[in-house]
Enzyme design. Structure first.
Site, short mmCIF file in Angstrom:
data_model
loop_
_atom_site.label_atom_id
_atom_site.label_comp_id
_atom_site.label_asym_id
_atom_site.label_seq_id
_atom_site.Cartn_x
_atom_site.Cartn_y
_atom_site.Cartn_z
N THR A 122 0.86 -1.19 0.00
CA THR A 122 0.00 0.00 0.00
C THR A 122 0.89 1.23 0.00
O THR A 122 1.62 1.47 0.96
CB THR A 122 -0.91 -0.01 1.24
N PHE A 153 -6.69 -6.77 -0.91
CA PHE A 153 -7.81 -6.54 0.00
C PHE A 153 -7.97 -7.71 0.97
O PHE A 153 -9.06 -7.99 1.45
CB PHE A 153 -9.10 -6.31 -0.81
N LYS A 205 -7.34 1.58 -3.06
CA LYS A 205 -6.92 0.87 -1.85
C LYS A 205 -7.12 1.74 -0.60
O LYS A 205 -7.73 1.33 0.39
CB LYS A 205 -5.44 0.47 -2.00
N ALA A 253 -19.94 -2.49 16.63
CA ALA A 253 -19.36 -1.53 17.58
C ALA A 253 -18.44 -2.30 18.52
O ALA A 253 -18.65 -3.47 18.81
CB ALA A 253 -20.47 -0.85 18.35
N CYS A 261 -3.06 -2.27 9.16
CA CYS A 261 -3.54 -1.63 7.93
C CYS A 261 -4.38 -0.39 8.17
O CYS A 261 -3.99 0.71 7.79
CB CYS A 261 -4.32 -2.64 7.12
C1 UGA Z 1 -8.08 -4.79 6.47
C2 UGA Z 1 -9.09 -4.80 5.32
O1 UGA Z 1 -10.32 -5.37 5.74
C3 UGA Z 1 -8.55 -5.61 4.14
O2 UGA Z 1 -9.46 -5.53 3.05
C4 UGA Z 1 -7.21 -5.02 3.72
O3 UGA Z 1 -6.63 -5.78 2.67
C5 UGA Z 1 -6.25 -5.01 4.90
O4 UGA Z 1 -6.84 -4.27 5.98
C6 UGA Z 1 -4.97 -4.38 4.45
O5 UGA Z 1 -4.99 -3.22 4.08
O6 UGA Z 1 -3.95 -5.08 4.38
P1 UGA Z 1 -7.41 -6.50 8.42
O7 UGA Z 1 -6.55 -5.42 8.99
O8 UGA Z 1 -6.84 -7.88 8.30
O9 UGA Z 1 -7.92 -6.12 6.93
O10 UGA Z 1 -8.64 -6.59 9.37
P2 UGA Z 1 -10.22 -6.43 9.37
O11 UGA Z 1 -10.83 -7.78 9.52
O12 UGA Z 1 -10.72 -5.59 8.27
O13 UGA Z 1 -10.40 -5.66 10.76
C7 UGA Z 1 -9.74 -4.43 11.02
C8 UGA Z 1 -10.08 -3.92 12.39
O14 UGA Z 1 -11.42 -3.46 12.43
C9 UGA Z 1 -9.96 -4.94 13.51
O15 UGA Z 1 -9.33 -4.34 14.62
C10 UGA Z 1 -11.40 -5.31 13.84
O16 UGA Z 1 -11.55 -5.69 15.18
C11 UGA Z 1 -12.09 -4.00 13.56
N1 UGA Z 1 -13.51 -4.14 13.22
C12 UGA Z 1 -13.89 -4.76 12.07
C13 UGA Z 1 -14.49 -3.58 14.05
O17 UGA Z 1 -14.16 -3.00 15.11
N2 UGA Z 1 -15.80 -3.68 13.70
C14 UGA Z 1 -16.20 -4.29 12.56
O18 UGA Z 1 -17.42 -4.32 12.29
C15 UGA Z 1 -15.22 -4.84 11.73
#
Ligand code: UGA
Length: 456
Positions: A122, A153, A205, A253, A261
């Protein structure tokens, strides 16, 4: 079968390379970290990602996947070079591009046959152009090459599934034919491909990650309002999500977003905006709200317990989300800091992140399971929504605590059920359940271990 070199074997590079090998290509994974390469050469994954180690081993055995620290060996006869190195946050929030620069330099020095550079890291908008210029300036002999931006992604914890089932594949380049060649690598997946210019692909991105982070901060702000007004954010989110224009995802929430990321990318986008004279007000609010989520639970705990000084606080989970051992920008780091700063003693358990945590968080005493964490504690804080926390014997936990205060930072428990068990329960944005006020709730908590009892 195409020959692919992947530079940088973190989550993105390792998963991408391994999945491409699984699709039948010959893949060379390159990383400057010798420990990592030694492990990989033995078929061991250097990071926790469900299904990855088996896939690495299988493809190594079939002679399609190789690991090396040497650019010379790894890039010898490849057609595609994926750059997937880290771009951490610099001091001002900007993306640190040193590793990208090094990779581009290494490629330029070695290549003597035509190739395509595919950028997966990125990177700030405009980096693709800059990589093209750097490589072109340093190539000897002059050979044909193109640069394609192919943002990833993948989510940690479901990275293999996400690679094999992407919603879309975004490719950006000034050379459409090069983008089409990269698109062919993804043909077996049968998913939509969007071809655009370099800068637009790079922006897709950032905008995607920033939008997802915005949704989470939005619902966390709604949660704070729900708490004041007695509504339940889980049901609010479910009701919103049924509108197809809104959809149900990324509306949980909780303690907010962490990981390697979202925080880095939202910061970098805001930084890029600011230095180019745009005003990223929304992005700043999104970051502020996220920061506050961590402080909010500590505040709640302090309000209920009176003081945190001398209190035993147990943490369930440490990783920034389930199914990973990653602690980067995890809410746990700041929460532990806030708690210990106020004189609390913190114990914790996480199903897979404890090895990493022992290095990253030294103020914590680590326990072998959730029951040990709860025993004798004055407050229990759910940090990560691991499945194994969802079916605990909560009656046993309630009885073993010194004060049965449960702060559910990920809304995994039913507030009424927890209150019936005798917990003083707080979720994120869960209103007050069937009772109307804190005072009523304290009376309703039947436990002999209510705050007033234990402190009298
Ligand atoms: C995120 C993106 O979802 C990916 O699409 C992207 O490729 C990646 O970053 C990246 O840029 O490399 P990731 O960091 O693995 O992926 O995690 P997510 O599952 O998206 O969660 C991110 C954060 O949001 C976590 O701390 C999770 O606990 C939090 N979260 C997620 C919430 O607090 N509420 C939600 O409803 C969803």
């Amino acid at each position: 079968m195409r020959k692919i070199g992947v530079i940088g074997l973190g989550y993105v590079g390792l998963v991408t390379g391994t999945c491409f090998a699984d699709l039948g290509n010959r893949v060379y994974g390159i990383d400057i970290n010798t420990d990592k390469i030694t492990k990989l050469q033995k078929g061991k994954a250097p990071l926790f990602e469900p299904g990855l180690e088996e896939m690495v081993e299988r493809n190594m055995q079939r002679g399609r996947l190789f690991f090396t620290t040497s650019y010379e060996e790894g890039l010898k006869d490849v057609d595609f070079i994926f750059i997937a190195v880290d771009t951490p946050s610099g001091q001002e929030g900007e993306a640190d591009l040193r590793a990208v620069r090094q990779a581009a330099g290494g490629v330029a020095e070695l290549m003597s046959h035509p190739f395509t550079i595919v950028n997966k890291s990125t990177v700030p908008i405009g980096t693709g152009d800059w990589v093209a210029e750097t490589v072109s300036a340093n190539l000897r002999p002059e050979v044909e090459f193109s640069v394609v931006s192919n943002p990833e992604f993948l989510r940690e914890g479901s990275a293999i599934h996400d690679f094999l089932n992407p919603d879309r594949i975004v490719l950006g380049s000034t050379d459409r034919r090069a983008a089409e060649r990269v698109a062919e690598l993804y043909t077996p997946l049968g998913r939509p491909v969007m071809i655009t210019d370099l800068r637009t692909a790079e922006m897709i991105k950032y905008a995607s990650n920033a939008f997802l982070a915005t949704r989470i901060s939005f619902i966390n702000e709604i949660a704070a309002i729900c708490e004041k007004l007695g509504a339940d954010v889980k049901q609010v989110a479910a009701g919103m999500g049924l509108d197809h224009r809104i959809g149900p995802d990324y509306l949980d929430a909780g303690l907010g977003w962490g990981g390697s990321c979202f925080p880095k990318d939202v910061r970098a986008l805001a930084h890029m905006a600011a230095i180019h004279g745009a005003h990223p007000q929304l992005l700043r609010a999104v970051m502020d709200i996220n920061q506050d989520q961590r402080r909010r639970v500590v505040r709640t705990l302090r309000e209920i317990l009176g003081t945190l000084h001398g209190k035993n606080i147990g943490l369930l989970g440490l990783a920034y989300k389930p199914n990973t051992d990653d602690l980067r920008e995890a809410p746990a780091l700041e929460i532990v800091h806030l708690l210990t700063n106020e004189g609390a003693k913190v114990v914790a358990y996480d199903p897979v992140a404890m090895d990493n945590a022992r290095n990253a968080i030294t103020e914590v005493e680590y326990k072998n399971d959730p029951y040990e964490v709860a025993r004798g504690s004055d407050g229990l804080l759910v940090i990560t929504e691991w499945n194994e926390f969802k079916h605990l014997d909560m009656g046993r936990i309630q009885k073993s605590m010194r004060q049965a205060v449960l702060i559910d930072g990920r809304n995994i428990y039913d507030p009424d059920a927890m209150r019936q068990l005798g917990f003083i329960y707080r979720g994120i944005g869960r209103g007050y359940g069937e009772t109307n006020s804190v005072a009523e709730e304290l009376i309703a908590a039947k436990s002999p271990a209510t705050v007033s009892d234990s402190e009298s």
